[in-house]
Every structure is written in C-alpha cells, then in structure tokens.
Design a protein around this motif. Structure first.
Motif, PDB file in Angstrom:
ATOM      1  N   ASN A  28       0.841  -1.202   0.000  1.00 39.11           N
ATOM      2  CA  ASN A  28       0.000   0.000   0.000  1.00 39.11           C
ATOM      3  C   ASN A  28       0.878   1.256   0.000  1.00 39.11           C
ATOM      4  O   ASN A  28       2.077   1.208   0.272  1.00 39.11           O
ATOM      5  CB  ASN A  28      -1.032  -0.029   1.136  1.00 39.11           C
ATOM      6  CG  ASN A  28      -0.407   0.085   2.492  1.00 39.11           C
ATOM      7  OD1 ASN A  28       0.277   1.059   2.780  1.00 39.11           O
ATOM      8  ND2 ASN A  28      -0.618  -0.925   3.339  1.00 39.11           N
ATOM      9  N   ASP A  30       1.253   3.952   1.801  1.00 40.69           N
ATOM     10  CA  ASP A  30       1.975   4.388   3.005  1.00 40.69           C
ATOM     11  C   ASP A  30       3.271   3.608   3.184  1.00 40.69           C
ATOM     12  O   ASP A  30       4.327   4.175   3.478  1.00 40.69           O
ATOM     13  CB  ASP A  30       1.108   4.186   4.260  1.00 40.69           C
ATOM     14  CG  ASP A  30      -0.002   5.212   4.343  1.00 40.69           C
ATOM     15  OD1 ASP A  30       0.030   6.174   3.542  1.00 40.69           O
ATOM     16  OD2 ASP A  30      -0.892   5.048   5.193  1.00 40.69           O
ATOM     17  N   TYR A  49      -1.551  -4.141  -4.420  1.00 41.62           N
ATOM     18  CA  TYR A  49      -2.043  -5.398  -5.024  1.00 41.62           C
ATOM     19  C   TYR A  49      -3.554  -5.465  -5.000  1.00 41.62           C
ATOM     20  O   TYR A  49      -4.184  -6.044  -5.878  1.00 41.62           O
ATOM     21  CB  TYR A  49      -1.439  -6.610  -4.305  1.00 41.62           C
ATOM     22  CG  TYR A  49      -1.913  -6.788  -2.874  1.00 41.62           C
ATOM     23  CD1 TYR A  49      -1.270  -6.142  -1.839  1.00 41.62           C
ATOM     24  CD2 TYR A  49      -3.014  -7.592  -2.567  1.00 41.62           C
ATOM     25  CE1 TYR A  49      -1.708  -6.275  -0.531  1.00 41.62           C
ATOM     26  CE2 TYR A  49      -3.455  -7.734  -1.272  1.00 41.62           C
ATOM     27  CZ  TYR A  49      -2.812  -7.073  -0.253  1.00 41.62           C
ATOM     28  OH  TYR A  49      -3.246  -7.209   1.033  1.00 41.62           O
ATOM     29  N   PHE A  50      -4.189  -4.842  -3.986  1.00 38.48           N
ATOM     30  CA  PHE A  50      -5.646  -4.961  -3.894  1.00 38.48           C
ATOM     31  C   PHE A  50      -6.358  -4.122  -4.948  1.00 38.48           C
ATOM     32  O   PHE A  50      -7.551  -4.271  -5.152  1.00 38.48           O
ATOM     33  CB  PHE A  50      -6.149  -4.649  -2.478  1.00 38.48           C
ATOM     34  CG  PHE A  50      -5.568  -3.413  -1.839  1.00 38.48           C
ATOM     35  CD1 PHE A  50      -5.991  -2.160  -2.215  1.00 38.48           C
ATOM     36  CD2 PHE A  50      -4.599  -3.531  -0.841  1.00 38.48           C
ATOM     37  CE1 PHE A  50      -5.468  -1.033  -1.616  1.00 38.48           C
ATOM     38  CE2 PHE A  50      -4.076  -2.400  -0.237  1.00 38.48           C
ATOM     39  CZ  PHE A  50      -4.499  -1.143  -0.626  1.00 38.48           C
ATOM     40  N   ASP A  51      -5.607  -3.263  -5.628  1.00 38.84           N
ATOM     41  CA  ASP A  51      -6.199  -2.551  -6.761  1.00 38.84           C
ATOM     42  C   ASP A  51      -6.036  -3.338  -8.061  1.00 38.84           C
ATOM     43  O   ASP A  51      -6.482  -2.895  -9.123  1.00 38.84           O
ATOM     44  CB  ASP A  51      -5.558  -1.169  -6.932  1.00 38.84           C
ATOM     45  CG  ASP A  51      -5.996  -0.202  -5.839  1.00 38.84           C
ATOM     46  OD1 ASP A  51      -7.017  -0.490  -5.165  1.00 38.84           O
ATOM     47  OD2 ASP A  51      -5.322   0.823  -5.633  1.00 38.84           O
ATOM     48  N   LEU A  53      -6.699  -6.781  -8.187  1.00 33.56           N
ATOM     49  CA  LEU A  53      -7.377  -8.085  -8.067  1.00 33.56           C
ATOM     50  C   LEU A  53      -8.247  -8.409  -9.285  1.00 33.56           C
ATOM     51  O   LEU A  53      -8.414  -9.569  -9.634  1.00 33.56           O
ATOM     52  CB  LEU A  53      -8.226  -8.126  -6.792  1.00 33.56           C
ATOM     53  CG  LEU A  53      -7.456  -8.022  -5.463  1.00 33.56           C
ATOM     54  CD1 LEU A  53      -8.422  -8.031  -4.285  1.00 33.56           C
ATOM     55  CD2 LEU A  53      -6.447  -9.155  -5.328  1.00 33.56           C
TER      56      LEU A  53
ATOM     57  N   ILE B  18      -7.421 -10.157   1.868  1.00 31.85           N
ATOM     58  CA  ILE B  18      -8.073  -9.120   1.060  1.00 31.85           C
ATOM     59  C   ILE B  18      -8.880  -9.733  -0.083  1.00 31.85           C
ATOM     60  O   ILE B  18      -9.988  -9.298  -0.384  1.00 31.85           O
ATOM     61  CB  ILE B  18      -7.017  -8.140   0.476  1.00 31.85           C
ATOM     62  CG1 ILE B  18      -6.329  -7.366   1.600  1.00 31.85           C
ATOM     63  CG2 ILE B  18      -7.644  -7.223  -0.554  1.00 31.85           C
ATOM     64  CD1 ILE B  18      -6.859  -5.986   1.854  1.00 31.85           C
ATOM     65  N   LYS B  22     -12.809  -9.007  -0.356  1.00 29.93           N
ATOM     66  CA  LYS B  22     -13.400  -8.400  -1.560  1.00 29.93           C
ATOM     67  C   LYS B  22     -14.580  -9.242  -2.069  1.00 29.93           C
ATOM     68  O   LYS B  22     -15.642  -8.724  -2.399  1.00 29.93           O
ATOM     69  CB  LYS B  22     -12.318  -8.280  -2.632  1.00 29.93           C
ATOM     70  CG  LYS B  22     -12.750  -7.539  -3.890  1.00 29.93           C
ATOM     71  CD  LYS B  22     -11.571  -7.460  -4.842  1.00 29.93           C
ATOM     72  CE  LYS B  22     -11.992  -7.340  -6.290  1.00 29.93           C
ATOM     73  NZ  LYS B  22     -12.578  -6.055  -6.634  1.00 29.93           N
ATOM     74  N   SER B  45      -2.988  -2.681   8.016  1.00 31.96           N
ATOM     75  CA  SER B  45      -2.833  -1.502   7.153  1.00 31.96           C
ATOM     76  C   SER B  45      -3.466  -1.739   5.782  1.00 31.96           C
ATOM     77  O   SER B  45      -4.013  -0.823   5.174  1.00 31.96           O
ATOM     78  CB  SER B  45      -1.360  -1.141   7.009  1.00 31.96           C
ATOM     79  OG  SER B  45      -0.633  -2.257   6.588  1.00 31.96           O
ATOM     80  N   ASP B  46      -3.417  -3.009   5.313  1.00 32.58           N
ATOM     81  CA  ASP B  46      -3.948  -3.274   3.973  1.00 32.58           C
ATOM     82  C   ASP B  46      -5.469  -3.152   3.928  1.00 32.58           C
ATOM     83  O   ASP B  46      -6.018  -2.601   2.975  1.00 32.58           O
ATOM     84  CB  ASP B  46      -3.512  -4.665   3.496  1.00 32.58           C
ATOM     85  CG  ASP B  46      -2.057  -4.675   3.081  1.00 32.58           C
ATOM     86  OD1 ASP B  46      -1.404  -3.613   3.225  1.00 32.58           O
ATOM     87  OD2 ASP B  46      -1.558  -5.719   2.629  1.00 32.58           O
ATOM     88  N   ALA B  49      -6.335   0.518   3.979  1.00 39.77           N
ATOM     89  CA  ALA B  49      -6.074   1.166   2.690  1.00 39.77           C
ATOM     90  C   ALA B  49      -7.047   0.676   1.620  1.00 39.77           C
ATOM     91  O   ALA B  49      -7.530   1.456   0.804  1.00 39.77           O
ATOM     92  CB  ALA B  49      -4.629   0.900   2.252  1.00 39.77           C
ATOM     93  N   TRP B  50      -7.357  -0.612   1.652  1.00 37.77           N
ATOM     94  CA  TRP B  50      -8.293  -1.171   0.666  1.00 37.77           C
ATOM     95  C   TRP B  50      -9.684  -0.572   0.848  1.00 37.77           C
ATOM     96  O   TRP B  50     -10.345  -0.199  -0.120  1.00 37.77           O
ATOM     97  CB  TRP B  50      -8.357  -2.697   0.807  1.00 37.77           C
ATOM     98  CG  TRP B  50      -9.393  -3.307  -0.079  1.00 37.77           C
ATOM     99  CD1 TRP B  50      -9.294  -3.543  -1.408  1.00 37.77           C
ATOM    100  CD2 TRP B  50     -10.720  -3.720   0.296  1.00 37.77           C
ATOM    101  NE1 TRP B  50     -10.456  -4.091  -1.896  1.00 37.77           N
ATOM    102  CE2 TRP B  50     -11.338  -4.200  -0.869  1.00 37.77           C
ATOM    103  CE3 TRP B  50     -11.424  -3.737   1.511  1.00 37.77           C
ATOM    104  CZ2 TRP B  50     -12.647  -4.695  -0.861  1.00 37.77           C
ATOM    105  CZ3 TRP B  50     -12.725  -4.226   1.516  1.00 37.77           C
ATOM    106  CH2 TRP B  50     -13.327  -4.700   0.338  1.00 37.77           C
ATOM    107  N   SER B  53      -9.709   2.953  -0.495  1.00 29.35           N
ATOM    108  CA  SER B  53      -9.646   3.058  -1.961  1.00 29.35           C
ATOM    109  C   SER B  53     -10.925   2.536  -2.611  1.00 29.35           C
ATOM    110  O   SER B  53     -11.271   2.925  -3.709  1.00 29.35           O
ATOM    111  CB  SER B  53      -8.411   2.337  -2.505  1.00 29.35           C
ATOM    112  OG  SER B  53      -8.662   0.956  -2.649  1.00 29.35           O
TER     113      SER B  53
END
Lengths: 375, 75
Positions: A28, A30, A49-51, A53, B18, B22, B45-46, B49-50, B53
């Motif tokens: 991420n 940060d 990475y989560f963007d 998927l 994640i 999702k 943190s992930d 942030a996820w 976003s």
C-alpha cells in the motif's frame, strides 16, 4: 510463462552495480512512501495489489519492455499473485523472494581493506535498512562490531574464513535495530562488550567498554582502541582499528551526524555531541578511514558497495562538522528532527535484555528505515 | 455491532485476507457490515487502505490474542 523468484542477494548485486531495473511495488502507498528498495537507477511504480485483483491490464502500458521488472511486496505472497497475472498477460517478470521482510534482513559482506600485520576488515552492509556492522579478522581470530540480529550470517562467515569470534562489541545501546551481539557472544563464548554508561539498566553480564582498555585480535598487533565519544548516547564509543580506521558508530556518518534524542535527552547530550565531533575527532588523523554504523542514502555507497570516507574529507564536506555557531548546531540537532525509528523504545528495551519478543515480533519492530541521523 | 456476515480469514497469508474480503463484500448490500477475523499482521494496514480506496468504511478494529478483527461497512 513461468515466474522466477529473484533473491535479495541478486537485488543487492544490482544495487551495488548501479544497474537499471524496474520495480513494481504492490504494497500500500503508506508502506511504499515510508521505505522501499533503494538504488540509483531503479524506476518505480507503486500500485497496491488490492487494486489489481480484477486484472493487470490497466498497468501493462506503464511497464517497460526493455528493463528487468521485479514485483515487490511485504512478504512475497501478493507479489507472486501479481507476477503470475502479468505472466498470464505474456510479460516476463520476477518477484522478490521473501519480499521487503527478506530485503530488510539481507546483509552483504564487503571487504574494506587489509590490516598492516595481516588480517582483514569486513563491512556487512544491510542495504534494506542502512545498518553497517563490522568484522575484524587477524590470525584466525575475529572481533565483531555492531552486529545485527541476523546472527547466522556472521557465524557462517567466520566459519567460512576459518576465524573464531573472540570479542563482540556494540558501540552504543542501539535504538533503531536489534543487536545480535549478546546472542553471538553466547553462541561462541566470546566476550560481549558494552559502554557501561549505556548499560546501566541492562539485565545481563557484559564487559565494560572503556577508553584505555585496548583489545588485541590474533597474535599480531591489531589493536582496537576504544575512544569515548558521547553524543548519540551518553556511552557512545568509537574504535580506532590498526591506526587506520575510525569506527564511528552513530556519532558521525558520511553525509550526516548522529542525533542525540533517541533516549529523550537531546538537550543534555547535544553538548557532548559537539565536543566529540568538533574537539575529540578533530584531534585525530585526517587519514583515518571513517566507517560508520549507518548510511542514510544509497548515494553514500562506494563503487564496491562499501560505505567509508577519510576523516579529513568529512571535515571538509560533511555539513554537520562545519557549523561554526554553537547555537545553530544546537538547533540542527534538537529541532526539526526526522521521525523517530519504528518501535525505538521497545528496541532499546530488547537490547537491554528487558523484553524478549519472538522473531516475528522482532521483525515487526525493525520495519521501516532507520533514522539515526540529522543533516 | 450488527455484522451481516462474518469472514474467517485466520491463518491466511497476504493477499488472501483481502481477496476473500473483496469477494465477501461483493455479496453484501450498501450499508451492511462485514466482520473479518484475520491473523496476518499486514491485514491491518492493507484492509484500511483497501477500504479507503474502495469507498468502504472501516468502522472498527480490535486485536485480541493475536486475532485481528475488523468491521467494514460497505460503501
């Protein structure tokens, strides 16, 4: 197309050789802005990475065709996923084996030089975190200075070169990384030395590292002379090795100087820091090669990957050694300080033997860049 | 907290918490809350942030005996 892992060792060689390559960092934002694999000719793209998927099509155009691409994440899991997706799109990429966790722990040994009566001095460069530690070898005996918690690296290296570790030193009580000194001393029956003024609260036995107590390595005349040099901590001690090298701990770096605030005593220690740098070090030979316990930016690396500079050059070029006005100096080292290192209080307590976190917790404590300097 | 669904992601390493979150989130209606249990420290943190976003809201999180719990409201 198969996706290949690239090891931290291979990345280290690329960084030292100033190779141009491309990093797709999928942590991420940060985490990426806090710290990353640094290199003079690395190009970066940070997309979490989560963007990705739902697919990587959108970033394909942003990836170069003419450079090696390494996908990086925290521990490797996500980078493998993204690398696989890129591979399915026909791209050849690799991923950093072990992720930033492994990068933070990688130590690259570099020979700094030979000693006059035979023997060598090695610097262990922790590229991911900027920590530098040292092994002095002579006549089958070795001394270690400011060893990190990756103790096996030093033990294996000593065995490989046929040396027995006899003495283990820490120049001061570290606040930015966990010392491996005590563990190595226990494993090898070596003596563990600490400056007594930094060790008042420690929960273990140690040898008091004091000026005037020279230590010999091997049967030859390699002398390690402790030099009391407070300022980063009250006990900070430098070493003059073989009349040629000044191991300056966290007092003097190549492009910066130590910060006096990590024990919460900036105002008290700033005077000591100035006296050490402007009086004690000034009296030493300009020809001494300074070997610090950290580097701050990748540009400080010499062509062979080592970090060193002559003391005389530092007196000419290092801004922190050239502030005539004492009030201005005080302002530099007590005001506008960079953020403190991650978990620095716990790290100090661990190095005092007061707490005993497991390995995973130790890793978490050390996450991120070290921040021991002011410029 | 009235979670519409509880996702067990314990023992899973990144990126699976994640990925599963999702997927589970896609089955919820806007405004419903998903409760996630995870053990991977990076999830902290992930997931934050996820959520940001993706337009979701991380309503709360706790940490007990190495189990991280999160409540995320679908946006």
């Amino acid at each position: 197309m198969p996706v290949n892992p690239i090891t931290t060792k291979e990345i280290a060689q690329k960084v030292i050789n100033k190779e141009a390559f491309f990093i797709l960092d999928v942590r991420n934002e940060d985490a990426f802005s806090d710290w990353k694999v640094e290199g003079e000719n690395i190009t970066y793209l940070n997309i979490p990475y989560f963007d990705l998927l739902d697919g990587v099509e959108e970033i394909l155009e942003q990836l170069p065709q003419d450079q090696d691409i390494v996908v990086v994440c925290a521990k490797e899991g996500s980078s493998i996923m993204v690398a696989d997706m890129l591979s399915d799109e026909g791209r050849t990429v690799s991923y950093l084996k072990g992720g930033m966790k492994a990068w933070s722990e990688h130590l690259e040994p570099v020979k700094v030089g030979n000693l006059k009566e035979g023997g060598e001095l090695y610097q262990f460069v922790r590229l991911g975190k900027g920590c530098l530690s040292y092994m002095i070898v002579s006549d089958g005996e070795a001394a270690l200075i400011d060893a990190t918690r990756m103790t096996d690296v030093y033990l294996d290296f000593a065995e490989e070169i046929g040396a027995t570790i006899k003495h283990v030193f820490d120049t001061h009580l570290h606040a930015d990384h966990i010392s491996g000194g005590r563990k190595i001393a226990e494993a090898t029956n070596a003596m563990y030395w600490l400056p007594p003024k930094d060790a008042q609260e420690v929960a273990f036995n140690y040898q008091p590292l004091e000026e005037g107590r020279d230590i010999n390595i091997g049967n030859t005349t390699i002398i390690i002379q402790p030099l009391y040099s407070p300022g980063h901590t009250i006990g900070s001690t430098s070493f003059i090795v073989d009349d040629a090298y000044l191991l300056s701990g966290d007092i003097l770096f190549i492009d910066s100087i130590g910060r006096p605030d990590l024990a919460g005593l900036a105002e008290d220690w700033v005077g000591d820091l100035r006296k050490t740098l402007y009086t004690r070090y000034k009296e030493l030979s300009d020809e001494l090669v300074v070997l610090p316990a950290h580097f701050m930016i990748i540009e400080e690396l010499n062509d062979d990957g080592s970090v060193s500079e002559k003391l005389g050059t530092l007196f000419a070029k290092n801004h922190g050694l050239n502030i005539e006005n004492e009030a201005e100096f005080r302002k530099l080292v007590t005001g506008n300080l960079p953020p403190q290192p991650n978990a620095y209080q716990e790290i100090r307590e661990m190095n005092m033997g007061k707490i005993n976190p497991d390995e995973e917790q130790q890793r978490e404590m050390e996450i991120g860049p070290n921040r021991c300097a002011v410029r | 907290m009235g979670a519409a669904k509880v996702l067990n992601a314990k023992g899973l390493a990144c990126p699976m918490p994640i990925v599963k979150t999702k997927k589970a989130m896609a089955e919820l209606e806007t405004g419903q809350i998903l409760e996630i249990h995870a053990t991977d420290k990076g999830a902290k943190s992930d997931l934050a942030a996820w959520s940001a976003s993706g337009g979701h809201e991380l309503v709360d999180s706790t940490e007990e005996n190495d189990v991280l719990k999160f409540w995320i409201k679908k946006g």
